[in-house]
Scaffold this motif. Sequence first.
Motif, PDB file in Angstrom:
ATOM      1  N   GLY A 157       0.780  -1.239   0.000  1.00 51.47           N
ATOM      2  CA  GLY A 157       0.000   0.000   0.000  1.00 51.47           C
ATOM      3  C   GLY A 157       0.808   1.282   0.000  1.00 51.47           C
ATOM      4  N   ILE A 158       2.054   1.183  -0.459  1.00 49.99           N
ATOM      5  CA  ILE A 158       2.875   2.403  -0.539  1.00 49.99           C
ATOM      6  C   ILE A 158       2.676   3.017  -1.920  1.00 49.99           C
ATOM      7  CG2 ILE A 158       5.256   3.255  -0.615  1.00 49.99           C
ATOM      8  CD1 ILE A 158       5.797   1.233   1.657  1.00 49.99           C
ATOM      9  N   ARG A 159       2.185   4.228  -1.931  1.00 52.31           N
ATOM     10  CA  ARG A 159       1.891   4.857  -3.216  1.00 52.31           C
ATOM     11  C   ARG A 159       1.926   6.377  -3.055  1.00 52.31           C
ATOM     12  NH1 ARG A 159      -3.261   6.777  -3.286  1.00 52.31           N
ATOM     13  NH2 ARG A 159      -4.469   6.233  -1.442  1.00 52.31           N
ATOM     14  N   ILE A 178       2.663  11.851  -0.582  1.00 52.14           N
ATOM     15  CA  ILE A 178       2.180  10.528  -0.160  1.00 52.14           C
ATOM     16  C   ILE A 178       0.896  10.753   0.626  1.00 52.14           C
ATOM     17  CG2 ILE A 178       2.752   8.462   1.176  1.00 52.14           C
ATOM     18  CD1 ILE A 178       5.758   9.327   0.667  1.00 52.14           C
ATOM     19  N   ALA A 219      -1.782   6.219   2.624  1.00 55.05           N
ATOM     20  CA  ALA A 219      -0.561   5.418   2.427  1.00 55.05           C
ATOM     21  C   ALA A 219       0.447   5.634   3.545  1.00 55.05           C
ATOM     22  CB  ALA A 219       0.083   5.761   1.081  1.00 55.05           C
ATOM     23  N   ASN A 256       1.110   2.884   6.060  1.00 52.68           N
ATOM     24  CA  ASN A 256       1.926   1.804   5.492  1.00 52.68           C
ATOM     25  C   ASN A 256       3.406   2.171   5.522  1.00 52.68           C
ATOM     26  OD1 ASN A 256      -0.525   0.464   4.829  1.00 52.68           O
ATOM     27  ND2 ASN A 256      -0.717   1.768   3.021  1.00 52.68           N
TER      28      ASN A 256
END
Lengths: 121, 202
Positions: free
Chosen positions: B75-77, B183, B187, B190
């Motif tokens: 879920g890193i975006r 970010i 996110a 996460n």
Amino acid sequence: MSSSILICDDSNLARKQVLRSLPDILSADVQLATNGQEALELLTSQNFDILFLDLTMPILDGLGVLQGIKENNTNIAVFVISADIQPEMQSKVLSLGAKAFLKKPVKKEVLIEQLQQHGFL
Amino acid sequence: MSNFNLTEDQQDCLQELINVAMGQASDQLARYLDTFVYLKVPSIEQVSSQSLIGTLNPSDTTVAVVSQGFFGYEGIRGEALLIYQPKDSDKLADLLGYEPDELSVEEQIIDLSSILTTTFLNVFASQIENQMSYSAPRLLASHKGAISEHIEQQSYNWDLALKVKITYQVTDYSFNCDMVLLIPESAIVNITDVLDRILASF
């Protein structure tokens, strides 16, 4: 052989990375500085054998520290540990008197190899 | 709207990961342009969608901006914005060694932005044992108000974001561009999980 060590980096994590990469024989006498100005102040008031020095720091950067060491004729072995890996930067720090340039994040085996190469182990 | 202030240790850890990624991206840029890139300490701050525009030099209304989305595991975006001043974008052809009319300024800006964004984020991802994929880089219209128009659109997607700003300054040419990573709050949790995992290993 006992050596006194100064680690200068604005990042706590980076300072810990250097600390945990040091062999036990060298980890007893270590002091920390969080920017270049602090490091230069410590260097004028105390004697150190080794400085592990970051480059990109607030207040005074690593190049400023190297200049200061040169101007003050401070007798110390400087190992630059930086993320700024551009060849020009590596040449610059070596021309300012650093013993070696080590890439971040520092690896224990690389650090030990450099210390051995320069007679500290 | 929640507040996701990072702890001092989390902020320090993130800053160091960014430093390493920034160093390698600047090395790529230096090799690409055959010059030296001066690095400043990156800034990390929490911004709201309303306040973001005020933090992006609102007086510079005619900048070129390239946007590129990134997506990793866990879920890193987020979104990377590469922001150029008009005077700087005009110097690109010279910097890149292109002949006049070989490639449009827009294409040059997109090329350079993609190199900077993907190099930076690939290094960042490898440090946290992640892997990024990217959307195609998009040149937001380089006309008056490009940033504010874009940010207004973004405000529909998030209220709060973590903003990371990195300045790449090419000393020979007095050229600089800012990379702004946004970010979104969804996110951030996460990211903080990853940071806590790294910190626990020390």
